[in-house]
Design a protein around this motif. Structure first.
Motif, mmCIF file in Angstrom:
data_model
loop_
_atom_site.group_PDB
_atom_site.id
_atom_site.type_symbol
_atom_site.label_atom_id
_atom_site.label_comp_id
_atom_site.label_asym_id
_atom_site.label_seq_id
_atom_site.Cartn_x
_atom_site.Cartn_y
_atom_site.Cartn_z
ATOM 1 N N LEU A 32 0.864 -1.183 0.000
ATOM 2 C CA LEU A 32 0.000 0.000 0.000
ATOM 3 C C LEU A 32 0.894 1.225 0.000
ATOM 4 C CD1 LEU A 32 -2.890 1.268 0.369
ATOM 5 C CD2 LEU A 32 -2.434 1.181 2.836
ATOM 6 N N HIS A 33 0.666 2.127 -0.958
ATOM 7 C CA HIS A 33 1.516 3.302 -1.099
ATOM 8 C C HIS A 33 0.924 4.507 -0.370
ATOM 9 C CE1 HIS A 33 4.144 1.501 -4.230
ATOM 10 N NE2 HIS A 33 3.068 0.763 -4.432
ATOM 11 N N LEU A 34 1.776 5.446 -0.043
ATOM 12 C CA LEU A 34 1.357 6.654 0.654
ATOM 13 C C LEU A 34 0.285 7.382 -0.153
ATOM 14 C CD1 LEU A 34 1.986 8.430 3.146
ATOM 15 C CD2 LEU A 34 3.582 9.710 1.698
ATOM 16 N N GLY A 35 -0.836 7.679 0.491
ATOM 17 C CA GLY A 35 -1.921 8.393 -0.169
ATOM 18 C C GLY A 35 -2.810 7.537 -1.036
ATOM 19 N N GLU A 36 -2.616 6.225 -1.034
ATOM 20 C CA GLU A 36 -3.378 5.327 -1.904
ATOM 21 C C GLU A 36 -4.510 4.666 -1.128
ATOM 22 O OE1 GLU A 36 -2.489 1.566 -4.937
ATOM 23 O OE2 GLU A 36 -1.270 1.808 -3.131
ATOM 24 N N THR A 37 -5.588 4.326 -1.834
ATOM 25 C CA THR A 37 -6.678 3.527 -1.282
ATOM 26 C C THR A 37 -6.789 2.228 -2.063
ATOM 27 O OG1 THR A 37 -7.953 5.448 -0.545
ATOM 28 C CG2 THR A 37 -9.151 3.395 -0.817
#
Length: 545
Positions: free
Chosen positions: A310-315
């Motif tokens: 899961l990446h920063l700022g991702e949903t």
């Protein structure tokens, strides 16, 4: 003459200085074999109207005027014995939550037999034989075995089928279904809707179907009534109401339906530009059930070798049917339950290697929003205490934590004075906003939202989804969004992970998974979405709203 006629019905809430009407002068009829859908948000009066027909109004709530006639006979003021003769025999009801509607201490067969016993029908042996027939008719596998099960041993869809079997036991002329599919996943929901339609044709029943989901309405309704704050604001044929709505409230409800193409394809953006905030590798969790001297234990692989970043700022959306393992995965990631194996790294900290105080400190950076805004908040605690418990436990001074609680309430669209109130003083949507504020109280990097909008009306659901998207952008949050509703996933998720029986069967950008699914299971989920084939026409009908 209609089978059921309701004329100028008014229902008053408990007496008080500001006594109000829950239902105000509504009128409609129901014909034999017709499916009439009553649509509206919580508090619109739709369930209250159905309860009046059944004589099941809450204590202190009573009819304040009007008529309810069944075959021309006034039933509003019948004695309790006269009501019992009609209730279940001529008019039956399916309730929204079968787990609370069924007796947890009685086997399924005994509860179905009780329907016959209450009306003095059949011998005990005949009742049990008929119960088996009813379970078979509603499509439950191995009815001879199911009849001996307790409600907790069945899935949500199976329990709902038991409720339908009980409602059909005496072959009623009218079936009232009060939100019977709201908490079910899309495939189970589709099965229940098909079952009700099949039984309607077979028994020539009339059906009053209460729902807030216009997708369901599009699939099954002959006629539609739209209710708002106790009044009927629009009624007509399903085609007219869905494709040519005239009232602004109806248009707003249709406009609030999450669309399959609402979220742009941004799935690659985070992968290419943002650092990894959460890394899950080879996560596994099994449960063992049953077992005994002559019966081997049954092992369920709830999460089977799950791996993703899961990446920063991702949903990332985790979708699947009930029992697919999606909620278990979320709980394993945040260590509410311990996985059997695998690693979960949150900002380079391995959560699976921590225990006790170290785990509690690290876990503050990953918080959860739960499905049920009613049961997830302590009913005996004021909102201020609910929002400050976490920060105080992590060493934040009480006064500072309370100031932050007021800021958070304002951030989620509530008045800061709410810190002095109790959960029961808020609506479901407001309570879910409080749940979101609680999740933000420790300034987390990752939010895990477990079916956070599934219990909400479509308009409130849209507001909460907009709030989550706004908070994610403003606070640069990353989110795991667990849901069984692909329409919701399409609106908020950058990427989607599809789970089936504990395994991830497909993962990719939302537009790709929903627009060009690679796996048969994903295609079956998409095909089961209620009203999917009517969605474009409905959205076009309110395009200018």
């Amino acid at each position: 003459m209609s089978l059921l006629e309701i004329e100028n019905l008014a229902i008053a809430l408990p007496a008080g200085a500001d006594r109000q009407l829950a239902v105000e002068n509504i009128s409609f009829g129901l014909s034999k074999g017709e499916i009439l859908c009553i649509v509206g948000e919580s508090g619109s009066g739709k369930s209250m109207s159905a309860n009046a027909v059944m004589g099941l109004l809450p204590e202190g709530v009573e009819p304040a005027g009007g008529h309810i006639r069944f075959h021309g006979r006034e039933i509003l003021h019948l004695t309790e014995d006269e009501r019992i003769d009609i209730r279940g025999k001529s008019i039956s009801m399916i309730f929204q939550e079968p787990l609370s509607a069924l007796n947890p201490l009685m086997r399924v067969g005994a509860q179905i037999c009780e329907v016959f016993e209450a009306h003095g029908l059949l011998t005990p042996a005949e009742r049990m034989a008929r119960a088996v027939e009813l379970l078979e008719e509603v499509g439950l596998p191995d009815p001879d075995k199911t009849i001996r099960a307790y409600p907790f041993q069945l899935s949500g869809g199976q329990r709902q089928r038991v409720m339908i079997a009980m409602a059909l036991a005496l072959e009623p002329e009218i079936l009232i279904a009060d939100e019977p599919t709201t908490a079910l996943d899309v495939t189970t929901q589709a099965q229940i809707l098909a079952l009700i339609e099949e039984l309607r044709r077979k028994h020539e029943m009339a059906v009053i179907f209460i729902t807030h989901d216009f997708g369901v309405v599009a699939d099954i309704a002959d006629r539609v009534i739209v209710m708002q704050t106790g009044q009927i604001v629009e009624q007509g044929s399903a085609e007219d109401v869905l494709l040519r709505p005239s009232h602004p409230y109806t248009k707003s409800l249709i406009a609030a339906i999450p669309g399959m193409k609402d979220k742009p394809d941004t799935g690659q953006t985070h992968s290419q530009q943002s650092p990894v905030i959460l890394s899950v590798k080879n996560l596994n969790k099994t449960f063992s059930t049953g077992g005994g001297l002559f019966k081997p234990a049954r092992v369920v692989h709830a999460v089977n070798d799950m791996t993703f970043d899961l990446h920063l700022g991702e949903t990332i959306g985790i979708v699947g049917e009930s029992g697919s393992g999606k909620s278990t995965a979320g709980r394993c990631i945040i260590r509410l339950i311990d996985p059997d194996s695998g690693t979960v790294r949150l900002s380079d900290v391995d959560l699976t290697a921590l225990n006790g105080h170290a785990l509690r400190m690290a876990r503050s950076k990953a918080q959860m929003i739960f499905q049920d805004p009613y049961s997830s908040l302590n009913p005996r605690a004021r909102i201020g205490r609910i929002l400050t418990e976490g920060p105080i436990a992590h060493g934040v001074p009480r006064a500072q934590a309370l100031d932050r609680a007021r800021e958070l309430l304002s951030l989620v669209g509530l008045d800061p004075s709410a810190v002095d109130r109790f959960p029961h003083e808020f609506s479901g949507g407001q309570r879910q906003r409080i749940g979101i504020a609680r999740a933000l109280a420790l300034d987390p990097d990752v939010i895990i939202a477990d079916e956070a909008v599934s219990a909400l009306d479509v308009s409130i659901q849209a507001q909460v989804l907009d709030l989550l998207a706004d908070l994610k952008a403003r606070l640069n949050l990353s989110m795991l969004f667990v849901t069984h509703d692909l329409r919701v996933a399409a609106q908020i998720c950058d990427r989607i992970m599809v789970m089936r029986r504990g395994q991830v069967v497909e993962m990719g950008p939302s537009a790709q998974v929903l627009g060009q699914p690679a796996h048969d299971y994903t295609r079956s989920l998409l095909d089961a979405i209620p009203g999917r084939h009517h969605e474009a026409a409905m959205r076009q009908s309110v395009a200018s709203y």
